[in-house]
Enzyme design. Structure first.
Site, PDB file in Angstrom:
ATOM      1  N   LYS A 110      20.670  53.598 -45.730  1.00 53.97           N
ATOM      2  CA  LYS A 110      20.895  54.907 -45.101  1.00 53.97           C
ATOM      3  C   LYS A 110      19.962  54.876 -43.722  1.00 53.97           C
ATOM      4  O   LYS A 110      20.279  55.172 -42.660  1.00 53.97           O
ATOM      5  CB  LYS A 110      20.050  56.149 -45.940  1.00 53.97           C
ATOM      6  CG  LYS A 110      20.926  56.564 -46.981  1.00 53.97           C
ATOM      7  CD  LYS A 110      22.014  57.433 -46.581  1.00 53.97           C
ATOM      8  CE  LYS A 110      23.124  57.679 -47.604  1.00 53.97           C
ATOM      9  NZ  LYS A 110      22.733  57.785 -48.929  1.00 53.97           N
ATOM     10  N   LYS A 190      37.671  48.882 -46.732  1.00 59.02           N
ATOM     11  CA  LYS A 190      37.547  49.922 -47.803  1.00 59.02           C
ATOM     12  C   LYS A 190      37.500  51.097 -47.224  1.00 59.02           C
ATOM     13  O   LYS A 190      36.942  51.475 -46.101  1.00 59.02           O
ATOM     14  CB  LYS A 190      35.823  49.729 -48.512  1.00 59.02           C
ATOM     15  CG  LYS A 190      35.833  50.743 -49.530  1.00 59.02           C
ATOM     16  CD  LYS A 190      34.282  50.710 -49.860  1.00 59.02           C
ATOM     17  CE  LYS A 190      33.907  51.818 -50.941  1.00 59.02           C
ATOM     18  NZ  LYS A 190      32.713  52.581 -50.936  1.00 59.02           N
ATOM     19  N   LYS A 193      34.288  57.354 -45.597  1.00 59.34           N
ATOM     20  CA  LYS A 193      34.229  58.433 -44.228  1.00 59.34           C
ATOM     21  C   LYS A 193      33.239  57.732 -43.157  1.00 59.34           C
ATOM     22  O   LYS A 193      33.787  57.809 -42.031  1.00 59.34           O
ATOM     23  CB  LYS A 193      33.092  59.368 -44.745  1.00 59.34           C
ATOM     24  CG  LYS A 193      33.787  60.473 -45.432  1.00 59.34           C
ATOM     25  CD  LYS A 193      32.591  61.725 -45.595  1.00 59.34           C
ATOM     26  CE  LYS A 193      31.659  61.421 -46.666  1.00 59.34           C
ATOM     27  NZ  LYS A 193      31.905  60.920 -48.008  1.00 59.34           N
TER      28      LYS A 193
HETATM   29  P1  ADP Z   1      32.540  57.613 -48.564  1.00 56.35           P
HETATM   30  O1  ADP Z   1      32.197  56.008 -48.613  1.00 56.35           O
HETATM   31  O2  ADP Z   1      33.716  57.837 -48.063  1.00 56.35           O
HETATM   32  O3  ADP Z   1      30.999  58.077 -48.151  1.00 56.35           O
HETATM   33  P2  ADP Z   1      30.838  58.327 -51.016  1.00 56.35           P
HETATM   34  O4  ADP Z   1      30.211  57.058 -50.960  1.00 56.35           O
HETATM   35  O5  ADP Z   1      30.695  59.567 -50.847  1.00 56.35           O
HETATM   36  O6  ADP Z   1      32.323  57.884 -50.213  1.00 56.35           O
HETATM   37  O7  ADP Z   1      31.984  57.934 -52.694  1.00 56.35           O
HETATM   38  C1  ADP Z   1      31.878  59.224 -53.574  1.00 56.35           C
HETATM   39  C2  ADP Z   1      32.598  58.664 -54.765  1.00 56.35           C
HETATM   40  O8  ADP Z   1      34.033  58.093 -54.562  1.00 56.35           O
HETATM   41  C3  ADP Z   1      31.893  57.219 -55.282  1.00 56.35           C
HETATM   42  O9  ADP Z   1      32.096  57.223 -56.780  1.00 56.35           O
HETATM   43  C4  ADP Z   1      32.715  56.147 -54.807  1.00 56.35           C
HETATM   44  O10 ADP Z   1      32.653  55.086 -55.580  1.00 56.35           O
HETATM   45  C5  ADP Z   1      33.906  56.546 -54.823  1.00 56.35           C
HETATM   46  N1  ADP Z   1      34.842  55.915 -53.802  1.00 56.35           N
HETATM   47  C6  ADP Z   1      34.574  56.133 -52.504  1.00 56.35           C
HETATM   48  N2  ADP Z   1      35.365  55.194 -51.522  1.00 56.35           N
HETATM   49  C7  ADP Z   1      36.029  54.547 -52.568  1.00 56.35           C
HETATM   50  C8  ADP Z   1      37.187  53.654 -52.282  1.00 56.35           C
HETATM   51  N3  ADP Z   1      37.582  53.316 -51.114  1.00 56.35           N
HETATM   52  N4  ADP Z   1      37.635  53.183 -53.273  1.00 56.35           N
HETATM   53  C9  ADP Z   1      37.477  53.589 -54.622  1.00 56.35           C
HETATM   54  N5  ADP Z   1      36.393  54.474 -55.003  1.00 56.35           N
HETATM   55  C10 ADP Z   1      35.705  54.921 -53.929  1.00 56.35           C
END
Ligand code: ADP
Ligand code: TRP
Length: 324
Positions: A110, A190, A193
């Site tokens: 972060k 991957k 967001k």
């Molecule tokens: P972001 O990376 O978009 O900020 P988050 O970290 O908020 O997403 O992820 C929330 C949930 O979604 C977590 O449990 C994470 O493991 C899952 N997740 C996020 N992106 C992916 C992805 N590309 N493939 C599989 N699971 C994901």
């Protein structure tokens, strides 16, 4: 078996969130007692405004329900509806070594992303441990990125139990599904967001068609030529939505040649759009009935609070906060 997990309300859900977190959580509802919550206290560590926090919290409730969270099977609530969690977090903090928090990747990540180093950001894992331990959770399904936080949780529960009484807190297991493949983003990294490469679950039709058409990266193989099936982003995404037969047909069409990427992207859009049709319809209904969301979260909070109160009473007595 009690499963518990939390999702941060951090903006529009994408299909990586769906296949990585939401869909597995919805499936687990059939296998035990599920406690699912919206981690809005945690989201405050990075949220830009109160308005955004409110909007995202409500939005996540709507979307999770639309995607199949069944309030008859799961206890669904907002983290902040059970403020007792903060007291347990404080108690856990008293046995939490600084070094344990200093080692957590998420804090360092972060800061690297430019967030200011607040106490809340640093203490984030202690609050997460409290989330889990407050509800006597047996198992916590989370993505790989949360594995370290589960280790902190187990560590803190162990310390409390050593100091104040065996079995005072239930030591939970993490369920880290290695089989949940990482969903690739439109550019092949991957999906996340923070990379701006997401495909939302609930986007607007025209915009989503355009997004897939313009943003899914392909190579420059001409229309007539056979196309590589290795490392194809279109194929990786299509596989999530298509039947095995449809998927095989697209592989065959790649190998034969004569079909352009424009057509494959069109097929990808159509299957994606169809895949979420029922959820989209349900979402429309939910959006038209805000009282439903309110009722679900209110009754979820009441159930969660009952469990929380019992755990907290036990812990307060054991640590010496009750004296007469
Ligand atoms: P972001 O990376 O978009 O900020 P988050 O970290 O908020 O997403 O992820 C929330 C949930 O979604 C977590 O449990 C994470 O493991 C899952 N997740 C996020 N992106 C992916 C992805 N590309 N493939 C599989 N699971 C994901
Ligand atoms: N830290 C989790 C995430 O960012 C969200 C979360 C908060 C959580 N408390 C939790 C997940 C308790 C599981 C259990 O994804």
């Amino acid at each position: 078996m009690r499963f518990l997990t939390g999702l941060q309300p951090s903006g529009q859900l994408h299909i990586g969130n769906y296949f990585g977190a939401i869909e597995p959580a919805v499936r687990l509802q059939e296998q035990g007692e599920a406690f699912y919550f919206i981690a809005n206290y945690h989201a405050m560590t990075t949220m830009e405004s109160a308005e955004k926090l409110r909007e995202n919290t409500y939005g996540l409730a709507v979307d999770f329900l639309a995607c199949g969270l069944d309030p008859a099977k799961s206890v669904f609530f907002a983290q902040s509806a059970v403020p007792e969690v903060n007291e347990l977090a404080w108690i856990l903090s008293t046995v939490c070594p600084m070094g344990l928090l200093e080692r957590c990747h998420s804090y360092k990540d972060k800061l690297a992303k430019g967030f200011s180093p607040s106490h809340a950001l640093f203490a984030y894992p202690a609050l997460m441990a409290a989330d889990i331990l407050l509800y006597d959770s047996d198992a916590v399904p989370v993505g790989k990125d949360q594995k370290q936080h589960l280790e902190v949780t187990r560590d803190l529960a162990g310390k409390i139990n050593d100091l104040f009484g065996e079995n005072l807190l239930k030591v939970p297991e993490a369920i880290i599904s290695e089989s949940t493949a990482v969903v690739p983003g439109l550019d092949g990294q991957k999906m996340s967001k923070s990379y701006g490469n997401t495909l939302p679950i609930f986007g607007e039709e025209k915009a989503m068609r355009k997004l897939i058409n313009k943003k899914v990266v392909t190579d420059a193989t001409p229309l007539e030529a056979p196309k590589p099936t290795e490392n194809s982003i279109i194929l990786a995404l299509y596989k999530l939505f298509a039947s095995p037969e449809q998927y095989q047909e697209m592989i065959d069409a790649h190998r034969r040649g004569g079909v352009g990427y424009g057509q494959f992207k069109k097929d990808l859009f159509e299957t994606y759009w169809e895949y979420f049709r029922a959820a989209r319809e349900k979402r429309e209904w939910i959006l038209a009935h805000p009282e439903y969301v309110h009722d679900v979260l209110t009754s979820g909070a009441a159930k969660a609070r009952e469990t929380a109160a019992a755990t907290l009473a036990r812990v307060r007595a054991a640590v010496g906060l009750v004296w007469c």
